[in-house]
Design an enzyme around this catalytic site. Structure first.
Site, PDB file in Angstrom:
ATOM      1  N   ARG A   1      11.013   0.292   4.628  1.00  0.00           N
ATOM      2  CA  ARG A   1       9.734  -0.383   4.422  1.00  0.00           C
ATOM      3  C   ARG A   1      10.030  -1.846   4.111  1.00  0.00           C
ATOM      4  O   ARG A   1      10.896  -2.150   3.272  1.00  0.00           O
ATOM      5  CB  ARG A   1       8.953   0.240   3.268  1.00  0.00           C
ATOM      6  CG  ARG A   1       7.576  -0.388   3.169  1.00  0.00           C
ATOM      7  CD  ARG A   1       6.607   0.337   2.271  1.00  0.00           C
ATOM      8  NE  ARG A   1       5.306   0.431   2.931  1.00  0.00           N
ATOM      9  CZ  ARG A   1       4.168   0.643   2.289  1.00  0.00           C
ATOM     10  NH1 ARG A   1       4.157   0.854   1.000  1.00  0.00           N
ATOM     11  NH2 ARG A   1       3.030   0.701   2.948  1.00  0.00           N
TER      12      ARG A   1
ATOM     13  N   TYR B   1      10.971  -5.744  -4.725  1.00  0.00           N
ATOM     14  CA  TYR B   1      11.912  -4.852  -5.386  1.00  0.00           C
ATOM     15  C   TYR B   1      13.354  -5.301  -5.108  1.00  0.00           C
ATOM     16  O   TYR B   1      13.583  -6.413  -4.669  1.00  0.00           O
ATOM     17  CB  TYR B   1      11.661  -3.408  -4.950  1.00  0.00           C
ATOM     18  CG  TYR B   1      10.255  -2.917  -5.284  1.00  0.00           C
ATOM     19  CD1 TYR B   1       9.566  -3.410  -6.400  1.00  0.00           C
ATOM     20  CD2 TYR B   1       9.613  -1.970  -4.495  1.00  0.00           C
ATOM     21  CE1 TYR B   1       8.292  -2.961  -6.705  1.00  0.00           C
ATOM     22  CE2 TYR B   1       8.330  -1.522  -4.803  1.00  0.00           C
ATOM     23  CZ  TYR B   1       7.671  -2.025  -5.904  1.00  0.00           C
ATOM     24  OH  TYR B   1       6.406  -1.597  -6.214  1.00  0.00           O
TER      25      TYR B   1
END
Ligand code: SF4
Length: 682
Positions: free
Chosen positions: A226, A178
């Site tokens: 994360r 991402y």
């Protein structure tokens, strides 16, 4: 836990798992959590009753911490919960209050898909540089100053809304390819400004967002990150991630680290399927976790509390995520704590209805748990019958077994009749699969739960109309399944079998998985393109056969519900470790004297041939519904379900078995549902 206590036995056996943990200032009652997943359950970007029920069920089941769907942080990256809008707070307050009442904490992940997501206005995805994501394939719009400023502001707004909604902590998604991954990896970050080049520059955007979030929500509010190594050549490695963790720890930017593995450059690692063992991510993440003093979370196909205890015992790891395992059985923790672990419905790592459901219909459910994501409409709590009956289930495959389970829970007196000597139907053959033996755990579960519920299970008994009349049930569920066809049928050539096929000796998947001896060269004619194909090919390759797979599909196991590079590709790789060749998009025209002749539909004159010792045909099944036709007229209610209606996926089998019991109630409304379109229940 809120109502159920951990038995002394469970405490002794799992002392680490059932020990509490304080994450910043959030008290967690044990070490098993659910990390973030897109469920597709929220509607219009807001939290709804279905999502609340989904999380309350898992909280009641004993989970210490659950993450709701990731937050949309900016218009340039859609997500299921729209934290850019203040209206999101009301639903969050309802959800957090309901989940807290069960003794479970709630976190949310702040995410931006960057190169992997198309912005809501259809413009090009945002990224570090003009590099397309391998999945989406669209060239990114390199982020400029105003875009970075907007992104930071978006994360701040989203984080504030989570805090206002009673969410106990947040994390920034810095992995999986991402937006932050695209900056972290030198392979995708080609910038020459202060966000590109050396490590300190590539980590800058992540640090700026975390710093701004910290300032906005206050130092007492848990903020984590994360991270995931891409685990692909020339991309972010485990050592790189360890360096990121160290930098964030040194700058006091996070309170915990949530470690995952893979990205769109190593997509088969993201959500390990049948090709990965439980704990497969630890080889990379174990050392990262042990290298930091921050609290750590790991994940990776964990399915049982024994595995959790062992991971916690390895040191350096504080919390273990069990996401799919608690989709399959929300009560996994509670059942273990109460000494009823044998009644846990196992996740079989099929990815068919959870991530696959998200892929095929935009919403998560579960192949083995028809209530998942439908807790309000189809939860076990809503099964209780107003009119308990004597119910006869015919067929002990997954569909019949689920009907029997649901029927007993509904309060019916259930008898199940199965012709074979054990439950399972065609799934019995999968016990011999090299990579899907886990499915056998599902059969063990059904055996155990039907025993526990007092279902009268009669195996080795062939149901006949006479037997049914003798048993005189009030309702009959016909779940007699299907059998493999051997007639050489091909979808792309439905008018006739290949020339000579009727005089050829052929084997089916059931024969091969059932232990049939085969010769040196085995040709598989595949019409299904699903796990059934993989099972047969893996078994034969593992036995040292020369395996030649001729398929109507362009990819091996093309019908699997997940993107091909997540499940199909790693399984294809396993096949190529043996003597294996694949002939995509072919139609067989003749089978004569041990030679199969075939061609592509686009080049029918370019015929190819293979001489074989054995020929295996996987061309779909034929429904076995003759008993239903015989029983339609009678003093009973009769339903036909699962493969007996038409051969379909395992998800359809369990769902229809469950619905068959609900359909006995007055006022039942036929559900509107769509499963994956092709494949097999095996
Ligand atoms: Fe597990 Fe399959 Fe259910 Fe997903 S659909 S949770 S992988 S059993």
């Amino acid at each position: 836990m809120s109502a159920t206590q951990v038995t002394a036995d469970a405490s002794l056996r799992y002392p680490l798992t059932f020990s509490p943990f304080t994450l910043k200032n959030v008290e967690l009652r044990n070490r098993i959590i659910r990390t973030s997943m897109g469920s597709g359950i929220p509607a219009g970007g807001l939290i709804n009753d279905d999502l609340i029920a989904f999380h309350v069920a898992r909280a009641r089941g004993g989970i210490a911490l659950t993450y709701i769907d990731p937050a949309k942080t900016h218009w340039s990256s859609p997500a299921f919960i729209d934290n850019t809008r203040p209206e999101v707070v009301d639903g969050m307050l309802r959800l957090t209050s309901a989940v807290h009442a069960e003794g479970t904490a709630v976190f949310q992940q702040m995410m931006h898909g960057g190169p992997t997501n198309i912005p809501q206005d259809g413009t090009a995805p945002w990224g570090a540089s003009a590099v397309p994501d391998p999945g989406l394939g669209m060239v990114c719009r390199p982020m400029t100053r105003w875009m970075i400023d907007e992104l930071v502001a978006g994360f701040v707004t989203a984080g504030r809304h989570a805090q206002q909604g009673g969410i106990d902590g947040i994390e920034v998604h810095g992995g999986h390819g991402y937006i932050f991954s695209s900056f972290l990896s030198p392979a995708t970050n080609h910038r020459t400004d202060e966000y590109g080049g050396p490590f300190e520059n590539r980590i800058r955007l992540l640090c700026e967002v975390l710093g701004a979030l910290r300032d906005a929500v206050g130092r007492d509010y848990p903020v984590g990150v994360r991270l995931s190594a891409d685990a692909a050549e020339h991309q972010t490695s485990g050592a790189d991630i360890a360096r990121v963790v160290a930098a964030l720890e040194e700058q006091d930017l996070v309170d915990f680290v949530n470690l995952s593995l893979g990205s769109h450059y190593g997509r088969d690692l993201l959500m390990g399927g049948i090709h990965e063992p439980p704990g497969y991510q630890l080889e990379v993440n174990g050392d990262i976790a042990r290298g930091t003093s921050l609290p750590t979370i790991v994940t990776g196909r964990f399915g049982a509390v024994d595995q959790v205890e062992s991971v916690l015992g390895s040191g350096g790891i504080d919390l273990v995520a069990m996401v799919r395992a608690t989709i399959a059985d929300p009560d996994l923790v509670r059942k273990t704590a109460e000494g009823r672990a044998h009644l846990i419905r196992p996740c079989i790592a099929c990815n068919q209805a959870c991530a696959g459901g998200l892929n095929t219909r935009g919403r998560v459910s579960c192949t083995v748990n028809p209530s998942a994501g439908r807790e309000i409409a189809s939860g076990d709590d809503s099964l209780a019958s107003a009119l308990p009956r004597r119910v006869l289930v015919i067929g002990g495959g997954p569909c019949g077994a689920e009907a029997a389970r649901a029927g007993a829970l509904a309060g019916h007196a259930v008898t199940l009749v199965e012709a074979a000597d054990e439950l399972g139907g065609q799934l019995r053959y999968v016990r011999n699969s090299p990579h899907r033996k886990d499915l056998g755990r599902l059969l063990d579960y059904y055996q155990a739960v039907l025993d526990d519920l007092g279902v009268d299970v009669r195996t080795g008994v062939t149901a006949t109309a006479d037997l049914v009349r003798e048993l005189a049930p009030d309702a009959i569920i016909v779940a007699t399944g299907s059998t493999p066809r051997r007639d050489g049928f091909q979808t792309l050539r439905p008018w006739a079998a290949p020339d000579g096929f009727d005089s050829a000796d052929v084997l089916t998947s059931w024969d091969v998985m059932g232990g049939a001896e085969t010769g040196g060269t085995v040709v598989i004619l595949d019409e299904v393109g699903h796990y059934e194909t993989l099972d047969v090919a893996h078994l034969l390759v593992g036995q040292g056969r020369r395996v030649r797979l001729i398929s109507r599909f362009s990819l091996i196991a093309a019908s699997l519900e997940m993107r091909w590079d997540m499940i199909g590709a790693p399984n294809a790789k396993l096949l190529y470790e043996g003597d294996f060749e694949f002939y995509p998009r072919r139609v067989v025209t003749s089978v004569r004297d041990g030679v199969v002749t075939f061609a592509s539909p686009e080049a029918p004159d370019d015929e190819e041939t293979i001489a074989y010792d054995d020929l295996v045909t996987i061309s779909g099944n034929v429904p076995e519904a003759s008993l239903f036709e015989q029983l339609r007229e009678g003093p009973w209610i009769v339903r036909v379900v699962g493969d007996a209606v038409g051969p379909r996926l395992l998800e359809a089998a369990t769902y229809e078995g469950n619905q068959a019991i609900r359909s006995l109630e007055p006022g039942w409304v036929r559900p509107t549902i769509r499963f994956g379109q092709s494949g097999s229940a095996m």
